[in-house]
Enzyme design. Structure first.
Site, short mmCIF file in Angstrom:
data_model
loop_
_atom_site.label_atom_id
_atom_site.label_comp_id
_atom_site.label_asym_id
_atom_site.label_seq_id
_atom_site.Cartn_x
_atom_site.Cartn_y
_atom_site.Cartn_z
N ARG A 268 -13.76 43.19 -4.36
CA ARG A 268 -12.88 43.61 -5.46
C ARG A 268 -11.49 43.96 -4.93
O ARG A 268 -10.56 44.10 -5.70
CB ARG A 268 -13.45 44.85 -6.14
CG ARG A 268 -14.73 44.61 -6.87
CD ARG A 268 -14.47 44.51 -8.38
NE ARG A 268 -15.72 44.44 -9.11
CZ ARG A 268 -16.06 43.38 -9.84
NH1 ARG A 268 -15.26 42.35 -9.94
NH2 ARG A 268 -17.19 43.37 -10.49
N ARG A 307 -22.13 37.15 -29.02
CA ARG A 307 -23.23 37.59 -28.18
C ARG A 307 -23.67 39.01 -28.59
O ARG A 307 -24.85 39.32 -28.63
CB ARG A 307 -22.79 37.59 -26.71
CG ARG A 307 -23.89 37.93 -25.73
CD ARG A 307 -23.49 37.62 -24.29
NE ARG A 307 -22.83 38.76 -23.65
CZ ARG A 307 -22.35 38.74 -22.39
NH1 ARG A 307 -22.42 37.63 -21.67
NH2 ARG A 307 -21.78 39.80 -21.88
N ARG A 313 -25.88 44.65 -26.95
CA ARG A 313 -25.08 45.37 -25.95
C ARG A 313 -23.88 45.99 -26.64
O ARG A 313 -23.06 45.28 -27.22
CB ARG A 313 -24.59 44.40 -24.86
CG ARG A 313 -25.53 44.33 -23.68
CD ARG A 313 -25.05 43.33 -22.66
NE ARG A 313 -23.82 43.73 -21.98
CZ ARG A 313 -23.36 43.11 -20.90
NH1 ARG A 313 -24.01 42.08 -20.39
NH2 ARG A 313 -22.25 43.51 -20.32
#
Ligand code: IMP
Ligand code: MG
Length: 369
Positions: A268, A307, A313
């Site tokens: 990262r 989604r 979610r």
């Protein structure tokens, strides 16, 4: 890097370092020998180069001769030593110093001692430029050692792999893991990274290492590294890069027969990218590419919202949260894009289209590496 026959070798000991070691040996031996005129006995073929350089550094009168023994097949030392040329002069009463290029198992040295068993020399000493302590299985004393090296096959400076490499002026070490393809996979949330990683790992026999999964696995199984990571997380601190790298290292070592790895969620930062490069280097390998799936923000938002309707979610249900996550992704990955671009390893791939189409695009990048 060089290739001899079917194997790859990387630079290991420079000509300067070799020269320093040869010089040190010459001075040390000259001091010990005093006023005697020693006979240096080189063991052919490998020692021709070290003997030549050594006697040029030797500051006093000396004699030089050779015997020729053969033991190695490919990259393995065999017990069966052939005596191709034995001693050709009487060495009775002489100070003899064997000059070896390398001592590995010590089998050749055992044969040298057999050869000298019945010679009535004044003294017999052993000098070697390179020595592999981990491979040595005999008790013969080594009086002079130039450079100790790990138990890995080397070529150059007189040493060969099936006939090649003797002429190289420096030493190269064998690369053990060959032809790994290691990818860092990036993509904003909703880009289809997981789906594509599944295809790629099948198609190329790669192991998918998702840092999130690795963390969860180590913590759940209470591994030493997992407990260490958790101790930082419990204090609300970031887990140090070294802990993460150690976990990744353990994953890489579990999968030594893989054709390569797909890293997902790591690195990262530039520091992490450097650490990953070092990890790969320690495996005689490297990161070959950062592949980023590129998808327009509006399409991502649409995909994630739809989604969210089925996945439940919560972070896929709210448009502003989604936009934040996308923005954060670009924020964080921009530095890495620069990092890998600078090494010509950044590949952006159009992530809009059918799953198959995107797989084809990714494959063409990987096939071109
Ligand atoms: P040993 O009999 O196992 O001690 O090995 C001695 C001989 O094997 C050396 O004189 C070399 O000719 C060869 N040898 C040992 N290790 C290597 C290596 O790493 N590269 C090339 N030849 C080696
Ligand atoms: Mg030899």
């Amino acid at each position: 890097m060089i290739k001899l026959h079917d194997k790859h070798f990387k630079p290991f000991i420079s000509a300067t370092e070799i020269n320093d070691a040869v010089q040190r040996l010459a001075v040390e031996i000259a001091n010990d020998v005093g006023d005697e005129i020693p006979v240096f006995v080189g063991i052919l073929n490998g020692s021709f180069m070290v003997v030549s350089d050594f006697v040029k550094e030797y500051p006093k009168p000396c004699e030089v001769t050779f015997i020729k023994l053969a033991s190695y097949e490919g990259v393995k030392s065999t017990e069966d030593i052939q005596r191709l040329i034995g001693l050709t002069q009487d060495l009775t009463g002489r100070t003899v110093i064997i000059l070896e290029d390398i001592i590995d198992t010590g089998n050749t040295l055992a044969e040298v001692h057999r050869i000298f068993e019945n010679e009535k020399v004044k003294s017999l000493k052993i000098a070697t430029l390179f020595y592999k302590p981990e491979a040595y299985k005999k008790d013969f004393k080594l009086h002079y050692v130039g450079i100790e090296i790990p138990n890995k096959f080397i070529v150059g400076y007189g040493l060969d792999y099936n006939g090649l490499g003797r002429n190289l002026p420096e030493i190269y070490q064998i690369k053990e893991t060959q032809h790994m393809t290691n990818l860092v996979l990036f993509g904003p949330p909703g880009a289809g990274k997981g789906t594509q990683a599944d295809f790629l790992k099948e198609k190329y026999n790669l192991v998918h290492i998702s840092t999130g999964d690795v963390f969860r696995y180590n913590i759940k199984n209470e591994t030493a590294l997992g407990m260490l990571a958790k101790s930082y997380m419990d204090k609300g601190e970031l887990v140090p890069d070294q802990v993460t790298i150690d976990m990744l290292n353990a994953e890489v070592e579990k999968n030594t027969d893989a054709n390569g790895f797909i890293f997902d969620g790591f690195p990262r930062t530039n520091t992490q990218a450097d650490a990953l490069a070092k990890l790969m280097d320690s495996k005689d390998s490297q990161i070959n590419a950062m592949i980023a799936l590129e998808v327009d923000d509006e399409i991502l938002v649409e995909r994630l919202l739809s989604r969210g309707k089925t996945s439940g979610r919560s972070d896929d249900a709210d448009e502003s949260i989604i936009r934040n996550r996308i923005a954060e992704y670009y924020d964080k990955t921009a530095i890495l894009k620069d990092f890998y671009s600078a090494q010509n390893k950044y590949f952006g791939v159009d992530g809009v289209g059918s799953i198959e189409d995107i797989t084809v695009r990714l494959s063409s990048v990987i096939d071109g590496l």
